[in-house]
Structures are given as structure tokens and as C-alpha cells.
Design an enzyme around this catalytic site. Structure first.
Site: not given
Length: 692
Positions: A352, A389
Site C-alpha cells: 500500500d 501501489e
């Protein structure tokens, strides 16, 4: 580090505390955390700035300690405190630490001996097993010692080649929490295990679990219009080494992780890899006003990126930012990932806000971030998929430029945005769509990164695929932020009616748009990923930021599977089609049957870049040759225009002819021979053809 198999240790010292005398001796300094050994428990913890550390013992479920054992000064080597405490039964205690040291906030030093601190290497966190039952802001974290004796048996991981992956993103709780799921253990790892036959029937081969590290669902808890709002998604880590105990169907005291391991083993046995969505960009301790339960108390100025004044940099958008490239934090992250791979047999990780992992201690981006390089070349992680990401909340956007050493794949946000615009009919998007369908070669080819693109149209963050074609605007009113949260640029189209409708023409168009989107995704080079529930038109009722919604907004409504069997069937078919045609997934030998590996076409063949009807038509042909299968040719014809188009296909060798494999206009899912090279493609539809 593995403990010696023939430990025979005797106490060296005795410490009296609260009327109890404890037998102790120096421990194993290289084994972080708390580890059961014959005759006792080894406790190891480190702090660069501490002047003293004490082990605090609790009876299970109690918040007042029954014992506190200071680490004797001789038990400290460098900055590491290690101690074996004998005759401790792991089932009869929980533990934490108190850490003393200097207090100088401007230098980032905020040691406070009054705080009870969770072990950063805790393998299980206590007191959070029942979802939503903690008092917000009042929870005291403690840890348990976990007995790691799970029998993996004759276990083999699938080791699926990257090019063959089809990733299915899901939330463990939301996947089965609604009664319509029909499982015996809703909202748990076991409930997900019960759905494995469904996943196998669908055809996906990689399951990506949204955060399962221990997190506090009560963080930022509030109520709005009678609805309880939680930290539902879980992107706010409490403990990196501990699974979320509220995701288990039964208590697992000192055996935490068993249900998760059973799930992983069975998914692997059914040909599916398991990826974890990991959050190393920040923790649940927040900023100066946030809680103080672990990292702040051990070494605040090491674990977090701090301004020169001692405040927290906030590149995560969540209050603090982990100092990932500091050697201590770097080592903790590496230890953590190795632990999940060796102890839980995890197959991959999605990071993330991964751009934060490449920031220096002053917050600036690094050219060759030590952490990312270390993860790329670590031997234990050698067979593990690493997915970034490639952006963060501080404005760093690295899609296509994420430091990779050809080991990292990326969530391709440009694929999502360009393809959404093209599919809904925006003018002039055909060239961009063609690039995305062919593997985003304009982004990745210059760096020699084949299969680096994780192609997605939907994920947990944003609209579901159904909502993408049912809402022009986001509807996040239930999040209690007056609809100010969530992304404004959804590149969506409601097909003429905002939200739910009984109009059969609108419903039919929406389903065709979903078929278009999925056909394009399955026929794109790269790694396809889609959101759980897209295969049966699951809706979040227009909410594009359902991070706090622990209800039917975020839960899958399995009734919709029955209502939309036609969409499920199409998803099944296109997944199987992708698996059957390797030419969609990777370069085969160039020059097969006289065609290049990839070629772009307008409504007239070989007119690359001359896309039809104001750039609404895209034709892509994939060609190659396999030793066993022979020549393979797939032609993708996509019409985002609102009128019918006539398309001439490339001429095949005399020994081959075109066969229609799929047509989203009429939901065709069976092969049909064509006469000639001219086809008519309906408004807003996709046709897939195979050269036979």
C-alpha cells in the site's frame, strides 16, 4: 533464527517481584519477540535511545499486571535486551514492555515509562478477538506467545508464472459477512475457506487479501444516522507480525494463525496463490494527537519520519509515515515479510502506498532505495510476487518508474483511468486504450519490464464495476463527511439513469458495458486484477470510499449472484479464454503466420493509429507460435462508439480462418465460424476472434 534443538539451560539470576521470584538468564539476542523454549520463554527487544526496559506480565484478559521484571544491565548487548524467564506457561500470561529514556520532543524523543508498550515483533495481539467490542481509544495492547507447530504436511506452493496470474481482490470480513453468503462462519478466514469451491469455479488463481495484520477497527469509530462507522478496511496497522484475531471463527489462544494457515494451505492445494495487502507506510499511532502504544515508546525518532521540529511527516495521509529506509525499520520490514513467507507460506505482497518505501529520512525520494533493493534480492523472498501501489498521499507518483530491478510489478493506475475513459465513450481515447491493452509498452518497454503492469479497472478503492456504469457521481453521504471524501474523478457513466432502475434497456446496457470492460481486461497484456463481487454486479450504492462501512455497502450481496448468473457466466468464460490463449499473456515467437507479435488496427486492417469514428474503435491482434499448439492468433475488436461499425479483419493464411469467440452485444460465449473477413460490431460492444 532457529533455536538450537538441544537447549539445556540453567538459570543464572533470580529476581523477586511482587512476592514472586523469577529465574532468569541472558537470552538469544538475535531472535526478536517472545519465543517459547524448553523450560521457559525467550524475550528479546531493542531500543536505540532507552535507558531501561522492563518486561510486564499480565494474567490473560486482565489490564493490571501481576509482575514486572527489569532487564538487568548485563543482559543488554548494544541496544538489544534479551532475557529467558523460566517456568512461564505461555497459556497463563500475556506480556508487554515499559521503556524508560529521555524526553525531548523537538528531537523526537518521547520515552514515557508510564506507557505499556506492545512488542513490535508480537506474533499475536490480545483483547481484539470480538469485532467492534472494544472501547474506542481505551484499549491497552498486549501480546501472547505463539506456539508455531502447524503441520504443513507435503505442502507445495503453486508457483504460478507472473504472466499467468488472474488476481481477485477481497476483504476477508466483507466477502462472507452478509447472510446471503450462506457460510457457517461469516466474516472469517474459515468463511472464506468455505467459498473455495466458488473461487475455483470462477477460475481465478490468485487471491489478494485486504489487510489482515492486526488493526484496530475502533480507530476513528463514530456513529452517523444510526449506523456504526469503523476502520473497516484495516489500513492502519497495530502489529505487523500478528494476524487479525477478529477474523477467526474460534479463539486461538497461543495458536494464533492456525485458521489462516488452513485457509492458505487449502487455497494453494486448489491452485490459488495468496497475496497479502501490506501497510508499511504508516501505523495506527497517528500523529502528535494519536495513541501511544508501541513504536513511539521504543524509538519514536527512528520508526517515524519527523520534521526538524519533531513533528510527523504525513506522506501517508494517515497522520504519520514510517521511516522505511532507516536500517532498524528496514530490518523490521524484511523480518516481517520473511516471517509471513516462512511461517504462513504467503505467495506475494501488495504494498500500500509503496512510494513511501522509497523515501529518505528527510522525505525526499531516493534513487536506489535500500529497502526496495533489499526486498528485490532477498533470498527468502526470491519466489514471492512483489506488487507496488506506486504512489503515495504526498504527491509522489511512480507508475512506470518505480524502482524495480525487474522484480516489482505495479498497480497501473494509468490503465484504470485511460480504459475507463475509453470504455464509457470519451472521444480521442483509442490510442491510449491501445497502449494499455498491449501492456502499456509506452510506460514499461523502455525499462525492459515485461508483465510489470497489474491491469485493473476496479479495486477496493473506488467504484465497483457495476457502479462504474450505474453512477455519474460518488455518493458517500453515509461516511459522515458530507460527501467530501473519496475521489471526484471516477471516469464513470450511469448509462442514462443515476443509481438503481427497473428500465430493462438501461439494465441491458449496463450489463453490456460490464462485459465490455471485463473482455478488455482479460484480453490485455499484463496481470489482470478485479474486485470481488464484480462477477455478479455487486454494488456499493455509489460509495467510492467505503473504508468505514461495515454493512451491506461493503459486504458482498450474494443474492446478486443468482440475479446476474449471465454476468458470472461471462466472467467464467473470459477467464477460461485467457488461460487457453497464451498469446494474450506473453510474447511467443515473432513472425508467426507472417504477423508481428502485436499489431494495432483501425476499422481497416493494418492502419495503425487510424482508429474509427473519432477514435472510438480499437483493433488489437496478438500472434505467436507455440511448439505444441502451433500458430495462435487472437483479434480484439472494441467499439466504444454509440453506433454500429463495419470492420475488415486482417487476412489470415489460406490454412486458417476467423472464428468468433465472444461478442458482448449478444453475450455470445461459444465459437462461431466466420465467412469472409468483414464483421459488423454493434454499438458499445466488444468482439473477440481467434484465427483457427
Amino acid at each position: 533464527m532457529k533455536l538450537p534443538g538441544n537447549i539445556h539451560l540453567a538459570p543464572l539470576d533470580f529476581i523477586a517481584c511482587n512476592g514472586v521470584t523469577y529465574s532468569i538468564r541472558p537470552g538469544f539476542y538475535e531472535i526478536n519477540g517472545a519465543t517459547a523454549i524448553p523450560g521457559g520463554v525467550n524475550f528479546t527487544v531493542h531500543s536505540n535511545g532507552a535507558t531501561a526496559v522492563s518486561l510486564v506480565l499480565f494474567h490473560p484478559g486482565e489490564d493490571e499486571p501481576y509482575g514486572e521484571i527489569p532487564f538487568p544491565e548485563p543482559y543488554k548487548i548494544g541496544n538489544v535486551y534479551s532475557m529467558i524467564v523460566f517456568k512461564l506457561d505461555i497459556a497463563e500470561f500475556e506480556y508487554a514492555y515499559r521503556v524508560d529514556g529521555p524526553y525531548d520532543p523537538k528531537k523526537g524523543l518521547i520515552f514515557d515509562r508510564s506507557k505499556v508498550l506492545l512488542d513490535p515483533y508480537a506474533k499475536a495481539v490480545t483483547g481484539q478477538r470480538e469485532w467492534g467490542e472494544n472501547q474506542p481509544g481505551l484499549h491497552q495492547y498486549k501480546a501472547r506467545v505463539v506456539k508455531n507447530d502447524f503441520d504443513w504436511g507435503n505442502f507445495h506452493q503453486p508457483l504460478i508464472p507472473t504472466e499467468d496470474l488472474i488476481i481477485y481482490e477481497l476483504h476477508v470480513r466483507g466477502f462472507t459477512m452478509d447472510p446471503s453468503s450462506g457460510v457457517a462462519h461469516p466474516g472469517t478466514f474459515e468463511g472464506l475457506r468455505e467459498k473455495i469451491p466458488y473461487l475455483k469455479k470462477l477460475g481465478v488463481n490468485a487471491v489478494e487479501l485486504m489487510p489482515i495484520f492486526e488493526f484496530d477497527e475502533m480507530q476513528d469509530y463514530r456513529e452517523h444516522n444510526g449506523q456504526k462507522l469503523y476502520n473497516y478496511w484495516g489500513y492502519s496497522t497495530v502489529s505487523f507480525f500478528a494476524p487479525n484475531t477478529s477474523y477467526t471463527s474460534t479463539p486461538e489462544h497461543n495458536r494464533e494463525g492456525t485458521e489462516l494457515k488452513n485457509l492458505i494451505r487449502e487455497l494453494n492445494e486448489n491452485g490459488m496463490e495468496v497475496y497479502l495487502d501490506v501497510v508499511f507506510n504508516h501505523t495506527a499511532e497517528g500523529n502528535e494527537q494519536g495513541p501511544f502504544f508501541s513504536f513511539k515508546g521504543f524509538d519514536n525518532n527512528i520508526y517515524y519520519l519527523l520534521t526538524p521540529e519533531g513533528y510527523y511527516y504525513n506522506f501517508s495521509g494517515c497522520g504519520n509515515t514510517l521511516n522505511c529506509n532507516h536500517p532498524i525499520v528496514h530490518q523490521m520490514i524484511l523480518d516481517c515479510l520473511r516471517y509471513w513467507v516462512t511461517t504462513y507460506r504467503i505467495d506475494g505482497f501488495r504494498f500500500d502506498l509503496a512510494s513511501i518505501l522509497g523515501r529518505n529520512e528527510d522525505g525526499s525520494p531516493m534513487d536506489k532505495p535500500p529497502l526496495l533493493q533489499s526486498l528485490a534480492f532477498d533470498p527468502i523472498l526470491g519466489g514471492v510476487k512483489l506488487i507496488a501501489e506506486a504512489w503515495d498521499a504526498g504527491g509522489l507518483y511512480q507508475v512506470g518508474t518505480f524502482p524495480s530491478w525487474n522484480r516489482w510489478a505495479e498497480w497501473n493506475g494509468k490503465y484504470r483511468d485511460d480504459m475507463r475513459c475509453y470504455i464509457k465513450g470519451d472521444r480521442g481515447m483509442a490510442q491510449a486504450a491501445a497502449m494499455r491493452i498491449t501492456g502499456s509498452r509506452d510506460i514499461y518497454d523502455a525499462h525492459g519490464r515485461t508483465n510489470a503492469s497489474v491491469n485493473f479497472l476496479t479495486c477496493h478503492d473506488g467504484f465497483t464495476m457495476y457502479d462504474l456504469f450505474a453512477y455519474n457521481d460518488k455518493h458517500n453521504e453515509q461516511n459522515a463527511w458530507d460527501n467530501t471524501d473519496g475521489c471526484w474523478n471516477n471516469y464513470s457513466w450511469n448509462c442514462g439513469v443515476e443509481g438503481e432502475t427497473n428500465d430493462p434497456a438501461v439494465i441491458a446496457l449496463r450489463k453490456r458495458m460490464i462485459r465490455n470492460a471485463f473482455a478488455l481486461l482479460m484480453c490485455s497484456r499484463g496481470i489482470p486484477m478485479f474486485l470481488a463481487g464484480d462477477e455478479f454486479c455487486n454494488t456499493q450504492f455509489g460509495n467510492n470510499n467505503a473504508y468505514c462501512q461495515d454493512n451491506i455497502i461493503s459486504w458482498l450481496d450474494w443474492n446478486r449472484l443468482e440475479e446476474n448468473q449471465d454476468i458470472f457466466s461471462f466472467f467464467q468464460y473470459m477467464i477460461a479464454f485467457r488461460k487457453a490463449h497464451r498469446v494474450l499473456r506473453s510474447n511467443l515467437s515473432d513472425g508467426a503466420v507472417g504477423f508481428p507479435d502485436i499489431s494495432l488496427h483501425g476499422v481497416t486492417p493494418w492502419h495503425q493509429g487510424e482508429f474509427g469514428s473519432d477514435e472510438h474503435y480499437v483493433g488489437v491482434m496478438f500472434a505467436g507460435y507455440e511448439q505444441q499448439a502451433g500458430p495462435e492468433v487472437v483479434y480484439l475488436a472494441s467499439n466504444a462508439y454509440w453506433g454500429e461499425l463495419e470492420v475488415t479483419l486482417p487476412e489470415l493464411p489460406r490454412s486458417m480462418r476467423w472464428e468468433l469467440a465472444a461478442n458482448t452485444w449478444n453475450a455470445q460465449q461459444s465459437p462461431q465460424k466466420l465467412d469472409g473477413r468483414t464483421i459488423k460490431i454493434g454499438p458499445r460492444s466488444v468482439i473477440v476472434l481467434v484465427g483457427k
